[in-house]
Design an enzyme around this catalytic site. Structure first.
Site, PDB file in Angstrom:
ATOM      1  N   ASN A   3      41.756  45.591  36.801  1.00  0.00           N
ATOM      2  CA  ASN A   3      40.700  46.580  36.609  1.00  0.00           C
ATOM      3  C   ASN A   3      41.014  47.788  37.493  1.00  0.00           C
ATOM      4  O   ASN A   3      40.823  47.739  38.700  1.00  0.00           O
ATOM      5  CB  ASN A   3      39.348  45.944  36.992  1.00  0.00           C
ATOM      6  CG  ASN A   3      38.202  46.931  36.938  1.00  0.00           C
ATOM      7  OD1 ASN A   3      38.356  48.054  36.463  1.00  0.00           O
ATOM      8  ND2 ASN A   3      37.041  46.511  37.433  1.00  0.00           N
ATOM      9  N   HIS A  52      30.179  44.221  35.025  1.00  0.00           N
ATOM     10  CA  HIS A  52      30.855  44.337  36.325  1.00  0.00           C
ATOM     11  C   HIS A  52      29.822  44.713  37.396  1.00  0.00           C
ATOM     12  O   HIS A  52      28.895  45.488  37.130  1.00  0.00           O
ATOM     13  CB  HIS A  52      31.970  45.380  36.254  1.00  0.00           C
ATOM     14  CG  HIS A  52      32.810  45.352  37.490  1.00  0.00           C
ATOM     15  ND1 HIS A  52      32.450  46.004  38.638  1.00  0.00           N
ATOM     16  CD2 HIS A  52      33.968  44.700  37.769  1.00  0.00           C
ATOM     17  CE1 HIS A  52      33.368  45.769  39.579  1.00  0.00           C
ATOM     18  NE2 HIS A  52      34.293  44.980  39.074  1.00  0.00           N
ATOM     19  N   GLU A  87      29.840  46.710  39.778  1.00  0.00           N
ATOM     20  CA  GLU A  87      29.639  48.140  40.046  1.00  0.00           C
ATOM     21  C   GLU A  87      28.725  48.769  38.988  1.00  0.00           C
ATOM     22  O   GLU A  87      27.957  49.687  39.273  1.00  0.00           O
ATOM     23  CB  GLU A  87      31.001  48.848  40.117  1.00  0.00           C
ATOM     24  CG  GLU A  87      31.677  48.553  41.449  1.00  0.00           C
ATOM     25  CD  GLU A  87      33.180  48.415  41.391  1.00  0.00           C
ATOM     26  OE1 GLU A  87      33.803  48.932  40.466  1.00  0.00           O
ATOM     27  OE2 GLU A  87      33.729  47.768  42.304  1.00  0.00           O
ATOM     28  N   GLY A 143      36.351  44.557  46.723  1.00  0.00           N
ATOM     29  CA  GLY A 143      36.810  45.757  47.418  1.00  0.00           C
ATOM     30  C   GLY A 143      36.592  45.736  48.920  1.00  0.00           C
ATOM     31  O   GLY A 143      36.717  46.757  49.584  1.00  0.00           O
ATOM     32  N   SER A 189      38.824  40.809  45.981  1.00  0.00           N
ATOM     33  CA  SER A 189      39.875  40.881  46.996  1.00  0.00           C
ATOM     34  C   SER A 189      40.996  39.860  46.794  1.00  0.00           C
ATOM     35  O   SER A 189      41.526  39.311  47.752  1.00  0.00           O
ATOM     36  CB  SER A 189      39.270  40.761  48.403  1.00  0.00           C
ATOM     37  OG  SER A 189      38.377  41.841  48.632  1.00  0.00           O
TER      38      SER A 189
HETATM   39  P1  PGA Z   1      38.873  43.970  44.165  1.00  0.00           P
HETATM   40  O1  PGA Z   1      37.984  44.209  42.865  1.00  0.00           O
HETATM   41  O2  PGA Z   1      40.047  43.104  43.739  1.00  0.00           O
HETATM   42  O3  PGA Z   1      39.296  45.339  44.609  1.00  0.00           O
HETATM   43  O4  PGA Z   1      38.022  43.272  45.171  1.00  0.00           O
HETATM   44  C1  PGA Z   1      37.752  43.186  41.928  1.00  0.00           C
HETATM   45  C2  PGA Z   1      36.914  43.687  40.792  1.00  0.00           C
HETATM   46  O5  PGA Z   1      36.060  44.555  40.998  1.00  0.00           O
HETATM   47  O6  PGA Z   1      37.079  43.236  39.649  1.00  0.00           O
END
Ligand code: PGA
Length: 265
Positions: A17, A104, A106, A182, A221
């Site tokens: 992603n 998602h 976000e 993240g 992460s």
């Molecule tokens: P990240 O994001 O690997 O940067 O933690 C994962 C995601 O949002 O799908």
């Protein structure tokens, strides 16, 4: 080391992603590196990339016939029409997008999408013939308040409302604890596995035998250095990768770890 005992019919699945990252040139370069690096891996592992909307077409062209799926980060649940600023199903189909992310964290937490909107996007995408990755996950506050199980199962049930036994074959679940996205903080493999088991048990209740084919990815992460221990867990069928998917070598290390997990099944 945990012996991988997952259903060998479930192919591992890794998604990259890219979120609101890359520019035209770097998107092409990244897609090119991922496509060529996936040769020889794609037989053992499904791989998808989710570039920003403006780069879907050029990334799709760059991926060519290498077997890496072209995914969209979001969709508006209509084919076309007066929905200013949105991207509809017809456009995604036109660009040979085959899979869409819905729910998602976000989008849930920054764009305030609720379970009902997530469900509408999921149903519309399935009806249009697209595969869907449904993301679920608890916040840190919810985890501390012992609501992990309730939140994930609520998001799962609400997201899948109205899905039938045939359609569920086109759905993948991504368990993404919000506190791990993240942040550099990854869920402990056993903690992720515990939630995956809950999700799998609920899928079995809802869809009986058809649930066996549904893959559950972990996201939050994931990096080259921790992918192996996560993918060794019996019910972790792959990963949804954010930050680490922007570096082709790192992403390919993760894909290799998933493909190897499949081999051990
Ligand atoms: P990240 O994001 O690997 O940067 O933690 C994962 C995601 O949002 O799908």
């Amino acid at each position: 080391m945990t012996q991988r005992t997952s259903n060998p019919r479930r192919r591992p699945y890794v998604g990259g992603n890219w979120k609101m990252n890359t520019d035209l040139a770097s998107a092409v370069e990244l897609a090119d590196d991922v496509a060529s690096g996936c040769e020889g891996l794609i037989e053992r592992c499904d791989v998808a990339v989710f570039p920003p909307f403006p780069y879907l077409q050029v990334v799709g062209k760059t991926l060519g016939h290498h077997g890496v799926k072209l995914g969209a980060q979001d969709v508006y649940p209509e084919y076309r029409g007066a929905f200013t600023g949105e991207v509809g199903l017809d456009m995604l189909l036109d660009l040979n997008v085959s899979v869409v992310l819905v729910g998602h964290s976000e989008r849930r937490h920054i764009m305030s999408e609720d379970d009902e909107q997530v469900n509408r996007k999921l149903l519309a995408s399935l009806e249009a013939g697209l595969d869907v990755i449904l993301c679920v996950g608890e916040t840190l506050e919810q985890r501390h308040a012992s609501q992990t199980e309730a939140v994930n199962l609520r998001q799962l049930k609400a997201g899948l409302r109205g899905v039938d036994q045939q359609q569920i074959r086109h759905v993948t679940i991504a368990y993404e604890p919000v506190w791990a996205i993240g942040t550099g903080v990854t869920a402990k493999p056993e903690d992720a596995e515990a939630v995956h088991r809950l999700i799998r048990a609920d899928l079995q209740q809802m869809f009986r035998d058809a649930a066996d084919m549904v893959r559950i990815m972990y996201g939050g992460s994931v990096k080259g250095g921790n992918a192996k221990e996560l993918f060794e867990q019996p019910t972790i069928d792959g990963g949804l990768i954010g930050g680490a998917s922007l570096n082709a070598q790192e992403f390919l290390t993760i894909v290799k770890a998933a493909a190897a997990g499949c081999h051990a099944a």
